[in-house]
Design a protein around this motif. Structure first.
Motif, short mmCIF file in Angstrom:
data_model
loop_
_atom_site.label_atom_id
_atom_site.label_comp_id
_atom_site.label_asym_id
_atom_site.label_seq_id
_atom_site.Cartn_x
_atom_site.Cartn_y
_atom_site.Cartn_z
N GLN A 15 0.83 -1.21 0.00
CA GLN A 15 0.00 0.00 0.00
C GLN A 15 0.86 1.25 0.00
O GLN A 15 0.57 2.22 -0.70
CB GLN A 15 -0.93 -0.01 1.22
N PHE A 16 1.93 1.24 0.79
CA PHE A 16 2.84 2.40 0.85
C PHE A 16 3.45 2.67 -0.52
O PHE A 16 3.48 3.81 -0.99
CB PHE A 16 3.93 2.13 1.88
N TYR A 17 3.91 1.62 -1.18
CA TYR A 17 4.52 1.80 -2.51
C TYR A 17 3.48 2.29 -3.52
O TYR A 17 3.74 3.22 -4.29
CB TYR A 17 5.13 0.48 -2.99
N SER A 18 2.30 1.70 -3.49
CA SER A 18 1.26 2.08 -4.46
C SER A 18 0.77 3.51 -4.23
O SER A 18 0.53 4.26 -5.19
CB SER A 18 0.06 1.10 -4.36
N ASN A 19 0.65 3.91 -2.97
CA ASN A 19 0.14 5.24 -2.66
C ASN A 19 1.14 6.34 -2.95
O ASN A 19 0.75 7.46 -3.32
CB ASN A 19 -0.28 5.33 -1.18
N TYR A 20 2.42 6.06 -2.75
CA TYR A 20 3.41 7.13 -2.76
C TYR A 20 4.49 7.00 -3.83
O TYR A 20 5.43 7.80 -3.82
CB TYR A 20 4.07 7.24 -1.37
N LYS A 21 4.37 6.06 -4.73
CA LYS A 21 5.37 6.00 -5.79
C LYS A 21 5.25 7.26 -6.65
O LYS A 21 4.16 7.75 -6.95
CB LYS A 21 5.22 4.74 -6.63
N LEU A 22 6.40 7.81 -6.98
CA LEU A 22 6.51 9.05 -7.76
C LEU A 22 5.86 10.23 -7.04
O LEU A 22 5.33 11.14 -7.66
CB LEU A 22 5.92 8.88 -9.16
N LYS A 23 5.92 10.18 -5.70
CA LYS A 23 5.44 11.29 -4.89
C LYS A 23 6.43 11.51 -3.75
O LYS A 23 7.10 10.57 -3.32
CB LYS A 23 4.06 11.01 -4.30
N LEU A 24 6.47 12.73 -3.25
CA LEU A 24 7.28 13.01 -2.08
C LEU A 24 6.64 12.32 -0.87
O LEU A 24 5.45 12.47 -0.62
CB LEU A 24 7.35 14.52 -1.83
N THR A 25 7.44 11.54 -0.14
CA THR A 25 6.90 10.79 0.98
C THR A 25 7.88 10.79 2.13
O THR A 25 8.95 11.39 2.06
CB THR A 25 6.53 9.35 0.55
N SER A 26 7.50 10.07 3.21
CA SER A 26 8.34 10.08 4.41
C SER A 26 8.09 8.82 5.21
O SER A 26 7.13 8.07 4.97
CB SER A 26 8.04 11.30 5.27
N ALA A 27 8.93 8.61 6.23
CA ALA A 27 8.77 7.47 7.12
C ALA A 27 7.47 7.58 7.91
O ALA A 27 6.85 6.56 8.25
CB ALA A 27 9.96 7.38 8.07
N GLN A 28 7.04 8.80 8.21
CA GLN A 28 5.80 8.99 8.97
C GLN A 28 4.61 8.42 8.21
O GLN A 28 3.71 7.83 8.81
CB GLN A 28 5.59 10.48 9.26
N GLN A 29 4.59 8.58 6.90
CA GLN A 29 3.47 8.06 6.11
C GLN A 29 3.49 6.53 6.07
O GLN A 29 2.45 5.88 6.05
CB GLN A 29 3.52 8.68 4.70
N PHE A 30 4.70 5.94 6.08
CA PHE A 30 4.81 4.49 6.16
C PHE A 30 4.29 4.01 7.52
O PHE A 30 3.54 3.02 7.60
CB PHE A 30 6.27 4.09 5.97
N GLN A 31 4.63 4.72 8.56
CA GLN A 31 4.16 4.37 9.90
C GLN A 31 2.64 4.47 9.99
O GLN A 31 1.99 3.60 10.58
CB GLN A 31 4.81 5.30 10.93
N THR A 32 2.07 5.52 9.42
CA THR A 32 0.62 5.72 9.47
C THR A 32 -0.13 4.56 8.83
O THR A 32 -1.14 4.09 9.35
CB THR A 32 0.24 7.04 8.77
N ILE A 33 0.39 4.07 7.71
CA ILE A 33 -0.25 2.94 7.02
C ILE A 33 -0.23 1.69 7.87
O ILE A 33 -1.23 0.97 7.99
CB ILE A 33 0.43 2.71 5.66
N ILE A 34 0.92 1.40 8.49
CA ILE A 34 1.02 0.20 9.33
C ILE A 34 0.10 0.31 10.54
O ILE A 34 -0.63 -0.63 10.87
CB ILE A 34 2.48 -0.02 9.78
N GLU A 35 0.10 1.46 11.20
CA GLU A 35 -0.72 1.64 12.40
C GLU A 35 -2.20 1.53 12.08
O GLU A 35 -2.99 1.03 12.90
CB GLU A 35 -0.42 2.99 13.05
N ALA A 36 -2.60 1.97 10.90
CA ALA A 36 -4.01 1.91 10.54
C ALA A 36 -4.49 0.48 10.32
O ALA A 36 -5.68 0.18 10.51
CB ALA A 36 -4.25 2.74 9.27
N SER A 37 -3.56 -0.42 9.93
CA SER A 37 -3.95 -1.80 9.64
C SER A 37 -3.71 -2.75 10.80
O SER A 37 -4.34 -3.82 10.88
CB SER A 37 -3.17 -2.32 8.42
N ALA A 38 -2.79 -2.41 11.70
CA ALA A 38 -2.40 -3.33 12.77
C ALA A 38 -3.51 -3.47 13.81
O ALA A 38 -4.15 -2.48 14.19
CB ALA A 38 -1.12 -2.85 13.43
N LYS A 39 -3.70 -4.70 14.29
CA LYS A 39 -4.69 -4.97 15.33
C LYS A 39 -4.05 -4.98 16.71
O LYS A 39 -4.75 -5.21 17.70
CB LYS A 39 -5.38 -6.31 15.04
N LYS A 40 -2.75 -4.79 16.78
CA LYS A 40 -2.04 -4.70 18.06
C LYS A 40 -1.29 -3.37 18.12
O LYS A 40 -1.07 -2.72 17.08
CB LYS A 40 -1.04 -5.84 18.21
#
Length: 939
Positions: A453-478
């Motif tokens: 999801q991170f690659y698909s959402n942000y390829k060819l866009k300016l991105t950051s580690a925070q956006q990668f973290q947000t994606i994981i936290e949104a999906s994680a059940k723990k």
């Protein structure tokens, strides 16, 4: 030609008018293959995609990072002990010569080197640039290309050209300018841009790039047209005879010159399609039509282990090697070209995805592949634990190597602050291991889905580690806070153990111990007949935690049975529920990897030459250390000297503990014993308990070290009836402070010692300074000063006295080839200690005080001139002035050197008889010392 240029310019400017929110860069370049210069006319249409109004623009000019010996790149080379750049000729180094920088109206713009940094430009705009507006800047400049021996980029001996960072490009601006210098870290951070390039070169050359390409030839010159959108950078390879080949996969064209030793073309394409299909499934479709990978990229970022074997002797098949090299290079290139993320500040994101995918690829297609390849099946070798290690074990071993040395670094450490080993190996591996750890803890597909999801959402866009973290936290059940705020952000190591296990009815009450200060989770598995019958995850805790599980008649309990938690110590992860021994004893021949389920002891036969009295020695080394160091280690080395016909040897036991990250960060406590010959048929025994306290800088790339040592050296020597010893047995309490800061161009060293014995006490210091100047001239100065606080030894016995040229070494610190010799070749051995004189003068010892100054200056290359002066004071005598001078041949600095005396208190020594006996030599035979000559670039 004119029509082509007109059409290109029209398209270029129409694109900017339409308002395509991407920088547009047009380059007209002409290659001079005689002087290795590219003449460039460049136009940049810069779009302000930020919310701020800009009055200046910063640009990277990394071609100018080779311009002199004081650029950030040159300093990086010096930090890594790379000598070739410092001693290179001006022609071999590169630079940028800027002629003009103008605005759209052809008015000159004011520019300078940003903060006086050689490879960053600052341009003042003629008027403010509002958000969503653009400005036009034109450049005229020359780029002198460097020799490729420095970084792999530049001109080669065969007049080929590997061009990377060869043109000026805008820096990234979001809320601030993200600029930094070239440090040969392959971490160029540039915004996405559209390119139109016209490259003129001699018609006998071939150009390869990752852009759309066409060409025409006229009047003996070849004109190459390159164009592409959404490009992070443009790599260009110009060759007399191209070694690139194209693999037209089902998704995009792959252009590469990675060596495929004896791999058929059909297998290459099949392998490429296999990797492309895997990446499409696990990352998503690649966004560009062409991907270029050079063997330079592969050599600078290889699969470590593969590159240690010659191709003909590799334990892996040619096809597997090619597949692994292509896999890593393709993942690296896809992430680098698609994700616009700061590689110097947030490298762990792409590193983690890279290693995670590589580990998953192996688990998917080669789950049984061993780390040793075919060697794992060879009789003899297959008995080693290393032969049982799976291919993916390399990632844990690479990280643990640094963690056990106490030189691992946080994943949020800037890439230019990482040690070379951490940058290339340990931190990259740790990031991938972290994602596998998180995946195991979450017990679902969150990590895999989040990466895609991170690659698909942000390829060819300016991105950051925070956006990668947000994606994981949104999906994680723990809760995943421990992963981002401890595992990633901090450098706390992981180490869990069983404190106690109590059987109570049908339950097991387990007390776990967290030996580190973190709250990261841990798994416990119940094992029966070598199979997992039950597994639980315990959320993070400090110190101790008690958990209760069902008693399923398991044979043992294991922490992290799947080995997904990157602990620094796994040997305490086992609790046997049946039987007496928690872990069985294992004795192995030679060196092996650590098997945490066994108590390991190793035996290695050794043959060596320590001194002329024992001659060749044969024996064995009994030890517990593996390839990777341990907190507690021992070595017992009994040997037999064939010349002395006696049993000699040594033993050592030491505990090495870290209690802080920096400052006074660790201590080492130990005992060493030794028996060796100190003269023909005479032996010396030593027993030395000691404790070291170690200091280091917060910046691990700094070579600043401090150490405080307290030791008691206890010596007993055999007595020669013909030469009675004043003190055959003695003990010396030694307190020492050491300060050193050793770099390529500057070395500062200070040591202070205090010694206390029954018959004397003394205080002495050593200070050393070496400086390598920009003109390659080198000087060094060494000061030694010492005084007896009291001395009750006999006046005529100089054994404990300060020495002018050859100390008696009563503490047995130096590895003399013949410590008791006063004639013959070995008596000419020189060790830089105490007075540091090279000539043998009439007065050689001082029983009251001594002060000497040793100096050297380079004459040419490895030829140096030296000179020593000093004062020696003996009781009842006036101070004695001493001097000597001569020439030194520094064949390998500090390791193999020759000293030729010229003049001293003895007179003009060159004209004296038996001059050969005056020549001194310095040689290092210690394997551990020689290894440091090569490992200092990595640690």
């Amino acid at each position: 030609m004119k029509i082509t240029k007109l059409l290109t310019s029209t398209v270029f400017f129409l694109t900017t008018i339409i308002g395509f929110a991407q920088h547009n860069i047009k380059i007209e370049a002409k290659l001079d293959t005689v002087h290795h210069i590219i003449k460039i006319d460049q136009e940049i249409v810069y779009f302000n995609t930020s919310k701020d109004t800009l009055t200046k623009i910063l640009l990277h000019d990394w071609a100018n990072s080779y311009s002199d010996k004081e650029t950030p790149l040159a300093k990086r080379f010096a930090e890594d002990y790379k000598r070739n750049f410092h001693f290179a000729s001006d022609f071999e180094r590169g630079f940028t010569k800027i002629h003009t920088i103008k605005n759209k109206s052809q008015q000159p713009l004011v520019w300078k080197r940003y903060n006086n940094v050689q490879d960053i430009l600052e341009i003042n705009l003629s008027e403010p640039l509002a958000p969503n507006e653009s400005t036009h800047i034109s450049f005229s400049y020359d780029v002198k290309l460097p020799d490729d021996k420095f970084t792999g980029n530049g001109y080669t001996k065969g007049k080929n050209y590997n061009l990377r960072y060869w043109y000026i490009v805008p820096a990234v601006y979001d809320t601030k300018w993200e600029v930094y210098s070239n440090k040969d870290l392959s971490d160029f951070y540039a915004p996405l841009s559209s390119y139109d390039i016209e490259f003129t070169m001699p018609d006998n050359y071939t150009l390869t790039s990752g852009l759309e390409q066409s060409e025409q030839t006229t009047n003996g010159e070849k004109l190459i047209f390159l164009s592409g959108k959404n490009q992070r950078e443009v790599k260009v390879y110009i060759q007399n005879s191209s070694n690139f080949y194209s693999l037209k996969t089902e998704e995009f064209e792959l252009v590469t010159n990675i060596n495929a030793y004896k791999v058929e073309d059909s297998i290459k394409l099949e392998t490429a399609n296999k990797i492309v299909a895997y990446l499409k499934e696990n990352l998503g479709a690649y966004s560009l039509e062409k991907l270029i990978i050079s063997n330079i990229d592969q050599r600078k970022n290889p699969i470590y282990g593969f590159n240690q074997f010659p191709e003909k002797f590799s334990p892996f098949s040619n096809e597997f090697q090619f597949e692994m090299q292509l896999l890593k290079s393709m993942i690296d290139a896809v992430l680098e070209s698609s994700l616009v993320i700061n590689p110097r500040e947030e490298k762990w994101v792409t590193d983690g995805i890279l290693v995670y995918l590589m580990m998953d690829y192996i688990n998917t297609y080669y789950p049984e592949e061993k780390l040793g390849g075919k060697l794992s099946k060879v009789i003899g070798l297959r008995w080693f634990h290393a032969a049982d290690l799976k291919f993916n074990a390399q990632y844990y071993l690479g990280y643990k190597n640094m963690a056990r040395r106490f030189i691992d670094q946080s994943l949020e450490t800037r890439s230019d602050s990482l040690l070379k080993f951490n940058y290339n190996i340990a931190n990259t591996y740790k990031a991938g291991l972290g994602l596998k750890y998180l995946e195991d803890y979450l017990e679902d597909g969150t990590v895999r889905k989040s990466i895609k999801q991170f690659y698909s959402n942000y390829k060819l866009k300016l991105t950051s580690a925070q956006q990668f973290q947000t994606i994981i936290e949104a999906s994680a059940k723990k809760n995943t806070n421990w992963f981002f705020y401890e595992f990633i952000a901090e450098n706390t190591k992981l180490d869990f153990k069983f404190k106690n296990v109590e059987k109570k009815g049908d339950s097991l009450i387990i007390t776990l111990k967290n030996k580190r200060q973190n709250t990261m989770p841990v798994s416990i598995s119940s094992i029966k007949d070598d199979k997992v019958i039950h597994k639980i995850w315990v959320d993070g805790f400090l110190d101790k935690k008690q958990v209760t599980i069902k008693n399923d008649d398991a044979d043992k309990l294991v922490i992290d049975y799947d080995k997904n938690i990157p602990e620094v110590k796994r040997s305490n992860n086992y609790k046997n529920l049946k039987g007496f021994l928690n872990k069985p004893l294992q004795v192995r021949l030679l060196l092996d990897s650590e098997d945490p389920s066994k108590n390991q002891t190793f035996f290695m036969p050794i043959i060596e030459f320590d001194n002329i009295y024992d001659g060749l020695t044969l024996g064995g080394n009994i030890y517990n250390t593996t390839i990777i160091s341990k907190p507690f280690s021992y070595k017992i080395i009994p040997t037999y000297g064939f010349k002395s016909n006696a049993l000699i040897g040594s033993a050592s036991f030491k505990l090495n503990q870290q209690f802080k990250e920096y400052g006074w960060y660790s201590y080492k406590i130990g005992i060493s014993v030794n028996r060796t010959s100190y003269a023909p048929e005479l032996f010396a025994n030593s027993f030395t308990p000691y404790i070291d306290f170690n200091y280091r800088s917060k910046d691990l790339r700094s070579n600043l070290l401090q150490r405080i040592t307290l030791r008691s050296v206890n010596i007993s020597r055999d007595v020669d009836v013909e030469v009675p010893l004043e003190t055959p047995d003695y003990s010396v309490l030694n307190a020492r402070y050491l300060y050193s800061n050793s770099n390529f161009s500057d070395i500062i060293y200070f040591k202070g010692d205090y010694e206390l014995s029954k018959n004397f006490s003394k205080l002495y210091i050593t200070a050393f300074y070496r400086k390598l100047f920009l003109n390659n001239r080198q000087i060094s100065l060494r000061l030694f000063a010492g005084t007896f606080l009291n001395n009750n030894n006999q006046v005529n016995n100089g054994y404990f006295d300060f020495a002018l040229d050859r100390p008696s070494d009563y503490l047995f610190d130096y590895g003399y080839l013949g410590r008791s010799e006063d004639e013959g070749l070995v008596s000419q051995e020189f060790i830089t200690a105490e007075g540091g004189f090279k000539s043998v003068l009439d007065t050689r010892f001082a029983n009251q005080w001594i002060t000497t100054l040793n100096g050297e200056v380079s004459i040419w290359n490895w030829i140096h001139a030296y000179g020593d002066i000093g004062l020696l004071k003996n009781r009842g005598l006036s101070p004695n002035f001493a001097y000597d001078s001569g020439v030194k041949l520094s064949l390998v600095a500090d390791y193999f050197e020759l000293y030729f005396p010229v003049a001293s208190n003895n007179g003009f020594e060159l004209a004296q008889d038996e001059y050969g006996e005056k020549i001194r030599f310095r040689v290092t035979l210690s394997i551990s010392t020689l290894i440091k000559l090569f490992t200092r670039r990595w640690y």
